[in-house]
Write a protein that holds these residues in place. Structure first.
Motif, mmCIF file in Angstrom:
data_model
loop_
_atom_site.group_PDB
_atom_site.id
_atom_site.type_symbol
_atom_site.label_atom_id
_atom_site.label_comp_id
_atom_site.label_asym_id
_atom_site.label_seq_id
_atom_site.Cartn_x
_atom_site.Cartn_y
_atom_site.Cartn_z
ATOM 1 N N MET A 55 -13.262 -10.860 11.064
ATOM 2 C CA MET A 55 -13.515 -9.887 9.742
ATOM 3 C C MET A 55 -14.667 -8.977 9.768
ATOM 4 O O MET A 55 -14.602 -7.741 9.272
ATOM 5 N N VAL A 77 -13.240 -15.134 3.872
ATOM 6 C CA VAL A 77 -11.864 -15.551 4.887
ATOM 7 C C VAL A 77 -12.264 -16.581 5.765
ATOM 8 O O VAL A 77 -11.253 -17.373 5.887
ATOM 9 N N ALA A 95 -8.731 -18.272 -1.428
ATOM 10 C CA ALA A 95 -8.481 -17.114 -1.582
ATOM 11 C C ALA A 95 -8.472 -16.630 -3.127
ATOM 12 O O ALA A 95 -9.210 -15.466 -3.350
ATOM 13 N N ILE A 129 -13.171 -10.772 -2.907
ATOM 14 C CA ILE A 129 -11.784 -10.632 -1.889
ATOM 15 C C ILE A 129 -11.028 -9.592 -2.615
ATOM 16 O O ILE A 129 -10.194 -9.602 -3.542
ATOM 17 N N VAL A 160 -6.903 -8.150 1.404
ATOM 18 C CA VAL A 160 -7.249 -9.310 2.239
ATOM 19 C C VAL A 160 -6.632 -10.540 1.616
ATOM 20 O O VAL A 160 -6.451 -11.523 2.328
ATOM 21 N N VAL A 212 -4.941 -13.491 3.418
ATOM 22 C CA VAL A 212 -5.273 -15.042 3.385
ATOM 23 C C VAL A 212 -3.906 -15.819 3.058
ATOM 24 O O VAL A 212 -3.573 -16.797 3.607
#
Lengths: 405, 405
Positions: free
Chosen positions: B114, B127, B350, B359, B363, B367
């Motif tokens: 990432m 992540v 997440a 997040i 993204v 996830v």
């Protein structure tokens, strides 16, 4: 730290509520049995005790309601599964007489009492309607626990309760329409025909159909649990169809069980019994939890409660008993007693009455009280009425499969 | 006419959703088995198909979530029940090595990827944290279905997954604290100690305790189902206690099952299997339903998806495989593959990341995609990795009791 990688904070609090419901039901059910009463009575009282009226540990909420409604669906499904050679249609005429008299007598008596104590006609009719419908789940559970489901009187109760349910829906529809101003008799007639047709067709042909379908599914699928999955699917499917056809969902679940009774294995029944035993306490405790003891604070309401409860018990005993008199006094009493519990059904009628504005708060409390108290009284009376049959028939038609396996 | 004396309109629509979930799971599970894949893969795909991304017949809602969470609890409980002579502590050191390496490698690899593609450090760490925790339910279900739960590698997977869960919670706590600004190491240390102590004590003494308690309950109660009720109560009780102690609720359910494995009857296990078989599809379909196929519309996101999925699979294979290398290459591969699925756990991480604002939406989708895809890949890989053991061990340690009864 409130991190629950699996199990959100809401789930944990729901788990705690479920634990309390389950634990209190089993504890008070056990105590109830020890003092010679059906476990059901203890489980209902557990709801009163942990509910808002006494300890306030658990309040009714939408999740518990869902488990409660699933609980009564599975309960009726399981009862259907136990009735292997039960031809619903054979007891049809007797059941019809029981159901009709069991609807007319409480409706008129309830209505007249409410008018006599000075209530308007629409309100009185609604209370009468709430006194009509039997909560067959309670009676079925008690009879199943006592191993008496296959007795003649028990089968009559089940059949009459189904017809009672259809009639109850029609009475409720008429009363609601009257409250709103006009009755659409055509729509009502169509619903009556569709709901009757649905029930008769499934009851008549369901068993035969699944005696063909189940072995085919068995041989067509690779999964050893396909009978179990088919059972669950049919339970859901017929519950939904029933409610679409104008019958209560529980009747669909019951018919699904009956349709499968002679074709699925004992192992499958034992597995569905697991689901039923898991969910039923939520139904019983859920009823008890709705008890509102504040009715006792007003002497007038309390008096009305007493009168309505007595009328609710007596009217079903007389109405259904008269309908079953042809079968002898003993069976007539058993049938009459079996139709006494109003359970969740009476409460739903009261809720509908409240939502359309014809039932005031105090009358609502009275109807809820009547629904719960008749539900608690009936198991005690049932045990008395069936006393002489209990010793010889202990091993038949019980809900539990533990002994078979 | 919409009168449902029993079964409100909401209940009927929920019943319809439950029917769709159950039917699609069983249909695609069956198809999956026919083409030689584990049924779990089909059930996960069923969720994708009926969910918002494809047909849109059923959307995730709070009721289905509750059934999903109960489903994974009962799944782990049932797995525990199958492990009769499993001394969790005996495989402790191997499991610890597997768990630690299986946490460190994905965390670092995920974070570095990432950062390499230009994301800020906190986001990258989140992540990484989402790539840490294994969803042991999926692996356990596949192994149980194949009758391979009692294999050495399977036991190691289960033990490592428990430790992994505790470590995953700590990693998540650290990462969340970092995102919010400061880490309270004392609080963290206390939680780690409490959660470890809870797990070790229950794992070590639970079985022995219930070997004494169950016979006493049997003889003390009048109810033939008291073992079943005790099982349900312990499952709820330890799930709640586990989450209070800082462990995931599912670990509590698993430990409850293990504690009862050698003391309750086969009939009781068969009855709890009914509840498990009823609820598990809601868990599997619920995961698939959260698949968001819109990640495919953006080429950059899609590319990142591919990289993250590969990294998620490879990092667990390498990390856990290295930890298990002492047991030989075959078992090392089995263990590595068994730890691949991230399932609901990755998604919850997440969600937490999104809720505290570290997040972003794309993204998050990545996830979730990684969580679901690793969950679908793992059963296929598991079947390959266990291929040579399957023929000889087909009759051991399966979740189903249909054959026993």
């Amino acid at each position: 730290m409130a991190f629950f990688l699996s199990g959100s904070a809401e789930t944990i609090s729901l788990l705690l509520e479920m634990l309390l419901v389950f634990a209190s039901a089993k504890l008070l059910g056990e105590i109830s049995e020890r003092i010679g009463q059906p476990a059901v009575v203890g489980e209902l009282i557990a709801g009163v005790v942990i509910g808002p009226s006494v300890l306030g540990w658990v309040k009714p909420n939408e999740f518990l309601s869902v488990f409660s409604e699933l609980g009564v669906l599975f309960l009726l499904f399981q009862v259907g599964l136990e009735l292997k050679d039960f031809k619903l249609m054979r007891v049809g005429w007797d059941a019809l007489a029981i159901a009709i008299l069991g609807v007319v007598v409480p409706l008129i008596l309830g209505r007249q009492i409410m008018i006599a104590v000075g209530n308007p006609g629409v309100e009185a009719s609604f209370v009468g309607a709430a006194m009509v419908a039997t909560s067959v789940g309670i009676t079925a559970k008690v009879l199943a626990d006592m191993g008496l489901l296959t007795q003649r009187a028990s089968k009559l109760i089940l059949a009459a309760a189904i017809i009672d349910d259809v009639l109850g829906l029609i009475v409720l529809a008429v009363v609601s329409s009257l409250a709103k101003g006009s009755v659409n008799y055509l729509e009502l007639g169509i619903t009556a025909v569709i709901s009757t047709a649905f029930t008769v067709i499934v009851a008549q042909y369901g068993t035969r159909a699944f005696e063909r379908i189940v072995p085919r599914v068995d041989s067509a699928t690779k999964n050893s649990k396909s009978q179990f999955f088919l059972s669950i699917l049919l339970m859901f499917g017929l519950s939904i169809l029933a409610s679409r056809a104008g019958v209560a969902a529980i009747i669909g679940a019951f018919l699904a069980g009956m349709a499968l009774a002679s074709s699925v294995s004992e192992s499958t029944k034992h597995e569905t019994a697991g689901v039923t035993d898991f969910l039923t306490p939520f139904f019983l405790v859920g009823i008890g939890m709705r008890m509102d003891l504040s009715v006792f604070s007003n002497p007038n309401t309390l008096q009305l409660c007493g009168i309505i409860v007595v009328a609710a018990v007596v009217s079903k005993l007389i109405g259904c008993g008269l309908g079953a008199l042809r079968l002898g006094a003993r069976d007539a009493i058993r049938v009459g007693v079996g139709m006494v519990p109003r359970g969740e059904v009476g409460m739903v009628v009261a809720q509908i009455g409240q939502s359309i504005g014809v039932i005031p708060k105090d009358v609502f409390a009275v109807v809820v009280f009547m629904s719960i108290l008749t539900t608690m009284i009936a198991p005690v009376l049932l045990k008395l009425a069936y006393r002489d049959l209990m010793s010889k028939e202990r091993s038949d038609g019980r809900l539990s499969h533990s002994e078979i396996v």
